[in-house]
Design a protein around this motif. Sequence first.
Motif: not given
Length: 305
Positions: A92-95, A97-103
């Motif tokens: 959940l944390m990796r997901g 973080v990945r979404e925040l970086r993509a945003q």
Amino acid sequence: MISDQDGEPGSPINETRLPSLLALRCFEAAARLENFTRAAAELHLTHGAVSRAVRMLEEDLGVPLFDRRSRRVFLTDAGRQLAHAVRDGLGLMRGAVRELRAQARRSRQWVLSCEPTLLMRWLIPRWPDFQRRHPQLDIHLVAGGGPVSFGNGIDLAIRRDDFRLPEGVHAARLFAEQVGPVCRPEQAAEWFTSRAPKLRAGAPRLHSKTRRDAWRTWASAVGAHLPNAPEHAFEHFYFSLQAAVAGLGVAIGPWQLVRDDIASGVLAAPLGFVGDGSHYCLLSPAPIDAGSVQDDLLAWLRGKA
């Protein structure tokens, strides 16, 4: 106030305190791999550091997490219970973080440089469709030609591959260049023969200083002879195409640059189009990652070709 470190053993405060994230990461890797050495290599730690972190976690929880047999380790029932929970939590944390970086990547403005004539006659008329499909992307269009230097305010560039790419620049092909003579439809009978169609002698040819060899390249591709004829040269390629629209003569028109005028009946291409061996490409400073802003743009550009 009593801190959780000072709480009484068995108190609610003590029971809900979480172990260190490093200890949980070491445990998760060791549990997944069932090997402390491989877990240490994955986490760029020493075997001893992973072993100590897991041991401290076991002491903190008060239960053994691994059954240690010689040089191998196996999860206990408690270890399997914790491994499942930690794996889900880290996922959940990796997901997130990945979404925040993509945003963050998508929220900044990107600058796309495009050859001027292609920008005016092909890209800009289609750009509203891109904005409707990707309202979250902020891409600024600028005109530019020839070699591109990334890092000077340009993130991506659309160029025809008629020059040598700089070292390290990645090129993703968009479409092949196809060219053919174009003119006003009502002048086609005057400037082209109807049987075994070809360019008539005397048909005025329009040239551009930015594509001096356009007529010779087309003639070579189709095996045609260029008869003697009046010639008019213009400073930019765009002007030669506009001159054809105005009825001043016959220009060599790339399909993508004249397709809208042909569809609307403003121009005609009596001899059709033929590939000249070149391609338009999307240039980037590195290979394009799947799901990135560049990938979204590349897919859309190819879909419009």
